[in-house]
Design a protein around this motif. Structure first.
Motif, mmCIF file in Angstrom:
data_model
loop_
_atom_site.group_PDB
_atom_site.id
_atom_site.type_symbol
_atom_site.label_atom_id
_atom_site.label_comp_id
_atom_site.label_asym_id
_atom_site.label_seq_id
_atom_site.Cartn_x
_atom_site.Cartn_y
_atom_site.Cartn_z
ATOM 1 N N GLN A 1 10.124 24.888 24.977
ATOM 2 C CA GLN A 1 11.493 25.364 25.148
ATOM 3 C C GLN A 1 11.462 26.878 25.277
ATOM 4 O O GLN A 1 10.993 27.575 24.379
ATOM 5 C CB GLN A 1 12.377 24.959 23.973
ATOM 6 N N ASN A 2 11.937 27.379 26.394
ATOM 7 C CA ASN A 2 11.960 28.809 26.639
ATOM 8 C C ASN A 2 13.040 29.457 25.779
ATOM 9 O O ASN A 2 14.206 29.070 25.826
ATOM 10 C CB ASN A 2 12.217 29.090 28.125
ATOM 11 N N ALA A 3 12.642 30.442 24.987
ATOM 12 C CA ALA A 3 13.582 31.074 24.065
ATOM 13 C C ALA A 3 14.669 31.846 24.805
ATOM 14 O O ALA A 3 15.773 32.011 24.290
ATOM 15 C CB ALA A 3 12.834 32.009 23.124
ATOM 16 N N LYS A 4 14.377 32.309 26.020
ATOM 17 C CA LYS A 4 15.343 33.117 26.773
ATOM 18 C C LYS A 4 16.349 32.249 27.505
ATOM 19 O O LYS A 4 17.542 32.536 27.520
ATOM 20 C CB LYS A 4 14.596 34.020 27.760
ATOM 21 N N THR A 5 15.884 31.167 28.133
ATOM 22 C CA THR A 5 16.771 30.318 28.932
ATOM 23 C C THR A 5 17.178 29.030 28.220
ATOM 24 O O THR A 5 18.103 28.339 28.664
ATOM 25 C CB THR A 5 16.090 29.949 30.259
ATOM 26 N N ASP B 1 -3.010 32.325 21.436
ATOM 27 C CA ASP B 1 -2.533 32.227 20.045
ATOM 28 C C ASP B 1 -1.451 33.247 19.729
ATOM 29 O O ASP B 1 -1.303 33.676 18.583
ATOM 30 C CB ASP B 1 -3.694 32.373 19.058
ATOM 31 N N PHE B 2 -0.672 33.623 20.764
ATOM 32 C CA PHE B 2 0.512 34.466 20.580
ATOM 33 C C PHE B 2 1.705 33.753 21.214
ATOM 34 O O PHE B 2 2.148 34.129 22.301
ATOM 35 C CB PHE B 2 0.335 35.845 21.224
ATOM 36 N N PRO B 3 2.243 32.721 20.584
ATOM 37 C CA PRO B 3 3.347 31.957 21.197
ATOM 38 C C PRO B 3 4.683 32.682 21.084
ATOM 39 O O PRO B 3 5.507 32.391 20.203
ATOM 40 C CB PRO B 3 3.341 30.648 20.397
ATOM 41 N N PHE B 4 4.905 33.644 22.001
ATOM 42 C CA PHE B 4 6.123 34.449 21.942
ATOM 43 C C PHE B 4 7.302 33.813 22.684
ATOM 44 O O PHE B 4 8.453 34.044 22.339
ATOM 45 C CB PHE B 4 5.892 35.830 22.570
ATOM 46 N N ALA B 5 7.023 33.048 23.747
ATOM 47 C CA ALA B 5 8.071 32.669 24.702
ATOM 48 C C ALA B 5 9.055 31.639 24.166
ATOM 49 O O ALA B 5 10.112 31.450 24.741
ATOM 50 C CB ALA B 5 7.431 32.140 25.994
ATOM 51 N N GLY B 6 8.724 30.953 23.092
ATOM 52 C CA GLY B 6 9.616 29.929 22.565
ATOM 53 C C GLY B 6 8.855 28.985 21.662
ATOM 54 O O GLY B 6 7.931 29.375 20.956
ATOM 55 N N THR B 7 9.242 27.713 21.726
ATOM 56 C CA THR B 7 8.601 26.690 20.906
ATOM 57 C C THR B 7 7.862 25.710 21.809
ATOM 58 O O THR B 7 8.415 25.238 22.805
ATOM 59 C CB THR B 7 9.641 25.934 20.069
ATOM 60 N N ALA B 8 6.617 25.424 21.464
ATOM 61 C CA ALA B 8 5.796 24.532 22.279
ATOM 62 C C ALA B 8 5.201 23.435 21.419
ATOM 63 O O ALA B 8 4.906 23.640 20.239
ATOM 64 C CB ALA B 8 4.680 25.312 22.974
ATOM 65 N N LEU B 9 5.038 22.267 22.020
ATOM 66 C CA LEU B 9 4.447 21.119 21.341
ATOM 67 C C LEU B 9 3.429 20.480 22.272
ATOM 68 O O LEU B 9 3.694 20.276 23.461
ATOM 69 C CB LEU B 9 5.522 20.106 20.967
#
Length: 294
Positions: A51-55, A25-33
């Motif tokens: 979607q990876n926020a970094k790449t 419950d810590f979705p840091f890496a981007g947006t997930a569905l």
């Protein structure tokens, strides 16, 4: 007369309460569905994408699972956007009660990547043991066992490389589990890394936990420490917070919008770099996750 002993957790689930509190419950890496649906014929579908926020790369997976409860069979087939195929067959309670067989195979059609892992699990009151045979790596045979009595847990794991004829990895763990709290100590990586975790349900609405890791082979000596807490705002929402000794603060908020629809938002803040921008972007991370289940 002693009370009947429950089935202890598996090796991978030792310390699970603390790991879930600090890791989920810590979705840091981007947006997930994630979308889950099921049919009357016992077939469940799951579609995930992130979607990876970094790449900014988007990865997805389509999974179909068929469950035959009357015969104790589960068949799972998955296909990812990276052209990765995964097949899993599970059979439980066939030869003996508490005995489960699991074959998990994967294949990359346009490459050389392939795996096949055969697992046997046996569960009885006070005992949870597993054995794995990795056919394409070594082959390697791995076994782990957890025994439990009156809340006390003792576990061990070892891997044996058949080709090289030697033990390639071993680990051990001890712990105590009660309805309100749990404590676990692991010795991993051939007893070169030690971790201690603690979980406490303070009240029906508040949970707290901590985890410390000491790596004897690390170039920088010291203990990595992370503490966190979870608080339910009401029956449909909760917040989570955690911080480690590197000064990274994590915040999470999860809200059930309606039955079967859940949204989670996460924020990671490096408190030592509040105004800094790294070569890859800001030192802080923000993400979200949405789950739909029908």
């Amino acid at each position: 007369m002693s009370l009947p002993q429950p089935v202890p957790p598996s090796w991978k689930d030792l310390g699970k309460s603390s790991n879930d509190l600090l890791g989920k419950d810590f979705p840091f890496a981007g947006t997930a569905l994630e979308v889950k649906t099921s049919t009357p014929s016992n077939v469940a579908f799951k579609v995930t994408g992130n979607q990876n926020a970094k790449t900014n790369l988007i990865n997805g997976e389509l999974e179909a699972k068929y469950t035959d409860k009357s015969h104790g069979l589960v068949f799972t087939q998955a296909w990812t956007t990276a052209n990765y195929l995964r097949t899993q067959v599970e059979a439980e309670n066939h030869l003996a009660k508490g005995l489960k067989f699991d074959l998990n195979a994967s294949l990359v059609p346009d490459g050389a990547g392939k795996t096949a892992l055969f697992t046997t699990t046996y569960k009885q009151p006070g005992l949870h043991t597993r054995a794995f045979l990795d056919l394409f790596r070594g082959p390697t045979f791995t076994a782990d066992t957890v025994i439990g009595r009156d809340g006390f847990l003792l576990g061990a794991e070892a891997s044996y490389n058949v080709t090289e004829g030697k033990v390639s990895r071993y680990a051990a763990a001890v712990g105590f589990s009660a309805p309100e709290y749990a404590v676990t100590l692991h010795g991993l990586g051939n007893l070169s890394t030690f971790s201690a975790s603690y979980y406490h349900r303070v009240s029906p609405d508040v949970e707290a936990g901590a985890k410390a890791i000491y790596d004897t082979k690390a170039t920088t000596q010291g203990v990595s420490l992370e503490v966190g807490a979870k608080a339910y705002l009401d029956s449909a929402a909760f917040v989570k917070a955690k911080i480690n000794n590197s000064g990274v603060l994590g915040l999470g908020y999860t809200q059930a919008l309606r039955p079967g629809v859940r949204a989670s938002f996460g924020l990671a803040v490096d408190t030592q770099k509040l105004n800094e921008v790294t070569p890859s972007g800001p030192a802080h991370k923000l993400g979200a996750s949405f789950t739909f289940e029908g």
